[in-house]
Design an enzyme around this catalytic site. Structure first.
Site, short mmCIF file in Angstrom:
data_model
loop_
_atom_site.label_atom_id
_atom_site.label_comp_id
_atom_site.label_asym_id
_atom_site.label_seq_id
_atom_site.Cartn_x
_atom_site.Cartn_y
_atom_site.Cartn_z
N TYR A 135 0.69 -1.08 0.13
CA TYR A 135 0.07 0.03 -0.02
C TYR A 135 0.44 0.86 -0.12
O TYR A 135 1.32 1.18 0.53
CB TYR A 135 -0.97 -0.44 1.11
CG TYR A 135 -1.63 1.00 1.51
CD1 TYR A 135 -2.92 0.63 0.08
CD2 TYR A 135 -1.80 2.12 1.45
CE1 TYR A 135 -4.04 1.82 0.69
CE2 TYR A 135 -2.70 3.28 1.02
CZ TYR A 135 -3.81 3.29 0.52
OH TYR A 135 -4.80 4.49 0.83
N GLN A 196 -10.79 0.14 0.62
CA GLN A 196 -10.97 -0.96 -0.80
C GLN A 196 -10.02 -1.54 -1.38
O GLN A 196 -9.44 -2.52 -1.88
CB GLN A 196 -12.10 -0.24 -1.80
CG GLN A 196 -11.28 1.06 -1.80
CD GLN A 196 -11.69 3.00 -1.94
OE1 GLN A 196 -11.92 2.36 -0.41
NE2 GLN A 196 -11.44 3.60 -2.00
N ASN A 219 -3.61 5.99 5.84
CA ASN A 219 -4.62 6.39 7.53
C ASN A 219 -5.06 5.80 7.84
O ASN A 219 -4.87 4.16 7.60
CB ASN A 219 -5.26 7.54 6.25
CG ASN A 219 -6.02 6.43 5.55
OD1 ASN A 219 -6.71 5.78 5.81
ND2 ASN A 219 -6.60 7.85 4.14
N SER A 242 5.54 8.56 14.26
CA SER A 242 7.32 8.36 14.67
C SER A 242 7.76 8.64 15.47
O SER A 242 6.98 10.19 16.39
CB SER A 242 7.10 8.82 13.13
OG SER A 242 8.54 8.56 12.73
N GLN A 264 11.99 15.05 13.05
CA GLN A 264 11.05 13.54 13.54
C GLN A 264 9.24 14.55 13.67
O GLN A 264 8.79 14.35 12.94
CB GLN A 264 10.82 13.25 14.67
CG GLN A 264 10.80 11.90 14.90
CD GLN A 264 11.21 11.03 13.48
OE1 GLN A 264 9.97 10.30 13.70
NE2 GLN A 264 12.03 10.92 12.84
N HIS A 267 6.96 15.73 10.82
CA HIS A 267 5.99 14.53 10.35
C HIS A 267 4.73 14.90 10.46
O HIS A 267 3.58 14.46 9.53
CB HIS A 267 6.35 13.05 10.75
CG HIS A 267 7.58 12.36 10.20
ND1 HIS A 267 7.40 11.66 8.66
CD2 HIS A 267 8.26 12.14 10.34
CE1 HIS A 267 8.26 11.53 8.16
NE2 HIS A 267 9.85 11.45 9.62
N GLU A 332 11.86 4.23 18.99
CA GLU A 332 11.57 3.91 16.99
C GLU A 332 13.23 3.85 16.56
O GLU A 332 13.59 3.44 15.35
CB GLU A 332 10.58 4.50 16.24
CG GLU A 332 10.81 4.01 14.75
CD GLU A 332 9.41 5.67 14.06
OE1 GLU A 332 8.76 6.14 14.58
OE2 GLU A 332 9.35 4.38 13.27
N HIS A 333 13.05 5.41 16.27
CA HIS A 333 14.30 5.93 16.36
C HIS A 333 15.26 6.67 17.05
O HIS A 333 14.79 7.37 18.39
CB HIS A 333 14.56 6.74 15.76
CG HIS A 333 14.36 7.09 13.34
ND1 HIS A 333 12.31 7.30 13.92
CD2 HIS A 333 14.05 6.54 13.27
CE1 HIS A 333 11.96 6.99 12.66
NE2 HIS A 333 12.96 6.42 11.91
N ASP A 366 16.62 7.42 6.63
CA ASP A 366 14.87 7.47 6.12
C ASP A 366 15.33 7.14 4.71
O ASP A 366 14.40 6.71 4.41
CB ASP A 366 14.92 8.98 6.75
CG ASP A 366 13.64 9.02 8.28
OD1 ASP A 366 13.64 7.79 8.62
OD2 ASP A 366 13.35 9.69 8.03
N GLU A 420 -0.84 -37.08 28.56
CA GLU A 420 -1.78 -36.05 28.24
C GLU A 420 -3.06 -36.83 27.60
O GLU A 420 -3.85 -35.57 27.12
CB GLU A 420 -1.43 -35.02 26.83
CG GLU A 420 -0.10 -34.15 27.20
CD GLU A 420 0.13 -33.73 26.10
OE1 GLU A 420 -0.08 -33.36 25.30
OE2 GLU A 420 1.23 -33.43 26.94
N HIS A 425 -2.70 -40.63 19.43
CA HIS A 425 -1.47 -40.26 18.78
C HIS A 425 -0.54 -40.51 19.31
O HIS A 425 0.45 -41.65 18.53
CB HIS A 425 -1.17 -38.36 19.59
CG HIS A 425 -1.80 -37.28 19.33
ND1 HIS A 425 -2.95 -37.02 19.16
CD2 HIS A 425 -1.05 -36.22 18.94
CE1 HIS A 425 -3.24 -35.96 18.92
NE2 HIS A 425 -1.39 -35.02 18.21
#
Lengths: 441, 441
Positions: A135, A196, A219, A242, A264, A267, A332-333, A366, A420, A425
């Site tokens: 995506y 969709q 999004n 982020s 950062q 963003h 994250e960073h 990045d 068991e 088995h």
């Protein structure tokens, strides 16, 4: 003028743990209206296929097409885009792609097997996914770097077919995104988006093939749709805002650090920038740089909102304590803007990507350092990893018993299975025990 | 008598694809009542900690305790359990554990790095999780093998602390489960269960430490709770019903194959057993074995229901077609009960675990072959893998630019960042470009 007010914390303050928890708190509660809308869209695509995709694309992107095939972009069109962008951009994309490919090739896993003493063969067969869906957001937040970072690991893994979806709201096409798809070797591109597109990739339609895993940012509708189709297909992580955490010993140019924090913050308003230093005077200097530089920034409003809402300057006793706070945050960073980053690295347990030394701006990672920029957010680096080739490969265990091995281990399995209460088995294993009486194939 | 009626399919029939899809269809729709109950329990544990755990344990397990510390089992108690079980069981558990450990040690991943031409260091740092939580069902479905399969990979990965939760409804303790915990090296055991145990592990309470990932099987409440806390912590897969697919060339003893199908069917009514063969007469022979053996089985009722509802005998043209159908199904367990399993293996792309040859009963893999028995179900082997050491390790990217490297790649990052309209990113990179004018740290 610059009404920026950044939180100050001190690891020595009594309520520091609580203040830190509050700073990191992130409301990821579910929006039920979005959920309902997404479920309806997914149901439409699942039951009505192409027809639903065409209707929804007309509704949300104001793009009219007679067939979904008309929404596919040819490889020829991708090549055109690659040739149409400025040469400098093309070269930058190609250099970045080469470095990303080079790094990710080292992540490729291979099958292995071994034979144990009784002739039993054990191993692991590693295979790529048949098909991956990628995506890519359209419109203004169209990031060619994201195409490279998501598609290249899939191609390096050996995925048979990488299918990209990218909406073109009002027919708006981003040539740099298409050029990146050409460079990354994306196999097919459909100009659809939203829930969709996620539904089409997950369930397949008459025209769009179903994939095995869907990756890439989007999004809230896209993220919600991915969460919904998880199980039918694999998905990458659901990313939170982020974040960057900079640990600085106080000897880097404060302007550099301010700009790293901005990179950062620009963003979006929810992005989080945190600086930790044992040097209180340096924290002041960075704050002064922030005030001085902010008015010169194109995205000053977003940066200001992000810094005011979510940023912090944290004073610590020493770098040891800085590392402890970093492990608590699991950012994250993580920039180690210090004299001896190697020494500090030994203390770091949790981070998506670690940027070593004053020259390693997070922004390099990045785009073109090589490692992936899709990284675990919101503290999930405690248990998850950057997107990688391993996300597009999967493993099958291999077990091959010799007659002797089956006979010997059948006795063990029989005892445990009976323990068991699973006697089918047990009997299945016992058939293979060679005690001179059981039937042999 | 034995009213078993197993579906017959033929890959040559016109509607085969549709019939196969119907056979595999599995209703995993959400139960909203369960969801609501689980959310309430999680909220209680998150906000009231130990007090909520105590109340809920009293309500659901009818176990009363004054403090959660009273619900912890000592290492001494685990050792007692190990000494109390029959020697044969203890030896079987120890043998199984040794084989599981040996196999999983080969999955351990190590950090790596390399230096590229301009002195830039790139790599991947691999670290174990700090803490893992292991859910173990109590009561009648208490499986010591599951303790070994979940805890050993975590310990091999180097997880700092493995915390097991196991409910003891009405105070019922399963010594074989505790013995397995002792053998696997589980660090702490709390006798709690249900959604409250999942909540305690995810959020932590005054007494129970929060973990980073929760693994292990459980009922619908446990599975739903795991799904809910995902994001706060990592989780393993949400397992569907267990499945076996046997491909047989028609030359294995039909009783063996019937028992292998039973060994899956005896798990529960939703379990799925499928046999594929190019030999129609052999399919008849296996069906005859099924009818003959079923009345002798302890769990005949469960097996019968499972076979009637979900099993199938599928005739194919040849083994090539059998492999194609197997890839379509992507089964959890795949037995290649044929003369030359290696040749057939080459055509298999999707399966959780592959059992090679007539001697390799799937049941051996459940207990003591070495590979994990926690496997992707419901076709998710298309994109996911057996539980492994890699599930308890995570990666951090390492990026260290030299001054020269930062200067050279800064130009590339700058072009791409400006192409995306992210100018703080661009300027952060540009600060590190050495053109004789920019400030240097």
């Amino acid at each position: 003028m610059t009404d920026v007010r950044i939180k100050r914390l001190n690891a020595a303050q009594e309520d520091f743990d609580q203040a830190l928890a509050q700073l990191l708190a992130w409301d990821d509660s579910v929006d039920h209206q979005v959920n309902d809308a997404v479920r309806q869209i997914l149901h439409a695509v699942r039951t009505r296929g192409d027809a639903a995709v065409l209707e929804l694309t007309e509704t949300f992107d104001r793009v009219t097409a007679t067939t979904v095939a008309d929404l596919e972009m040819s490889q020829e069109r991708l090549r055109q885009a690659l040739e149409s962008i400025p040469r400098q951009q093309r070269e930058a994309l190609e250099q970045a792609a080469a470095r990303i490919r080079d790094y990710h090739e080292r992540q490729r896993q291979a099958s292995w097997r071994y034979q144990d003493e009784d002739g039993t063969v054990l191993g692991q067969k590693v295979t790529p996914l048949d098909r991956a869906g990628l995506y890519v957001p359209g419109g203004k937040a169209a990031y060619p770097s994201s195409v490279l970072m998501n598609a290249i690991p899939a191609k390096v893994a050996g995925v048979g077919e990488v299918i990209m979806v990218v909406p073109t709201p009002d027919g708006l096409v981003n040539d740099m995104v298409l050029a990146a798809a050409a460079i990354a070797g994306v196999d097919r591109v459909f100009t659809i988006g939203g829930a969709q597109a996620v539904g089409a990739l997950a369930y397949g339609t008459e025209t769009i093939p179903a994939v095995d895993k869907i990756v890439g940012p989007g999004n809230i509708y896209v993220a919600t749709a991915k969460r919904e189709v998880f199980g039918t297909v694999g998905i990458d992580m659901i990313a939170g805002p982020s974040e960057i955490l900079v640990i600085c010993d106080g000897h880097t140019d404060p302007d550099w650090i301010a700009m790293d924090l901005f990179s950062q913050a620009e963003h979006d308003e929810q992005a989080q920038s945190i600086l930790i230093s044992p040097d209180a005077v340096f924290l002041d200097a960075v704050e002064a740089s922030i005030r001085a530089l902010l008015p010169t920034m194109e995205r000053a409003d977003i940066i200001r909102a992000s810094l005011n809402d979510r940023a912090a300057l944290i004073q610590v006793a020493d770098l040891k304590q800085a590392a402890a706070v970093a492990n608590r945050i699991a950012p994250e960073h993580l920039e180690l803007s210090v004299e001896d980053p190697e020494a500090l690295l030994a203390d770091i347990r949790h981070a998506g990507a670690i940027f070593m030394g004053r020259y390693t701006a997070e922004a390099l990672g990045d785009y073109c350092a090589g490692p992936n920029h899709v990284l675990p957010t919101s503290g999930t680096a405690r248990f998850s990893s950057p997107l990688g080739v391993y996300d597009f490969q999967k493993r099958s265990s291999i077990i091959g018993f010799s007659a002797d091995g089956a006979s010997r281990m059948g006795r063990v399995a029989s005892v445990l299975a009976r323990g068991e209460g699973l006697t089918a088995h047990a009997r299945s294993a016992e058939y293979r025990i060679n005690d001179g009486s059981t039937s042999q194939a």
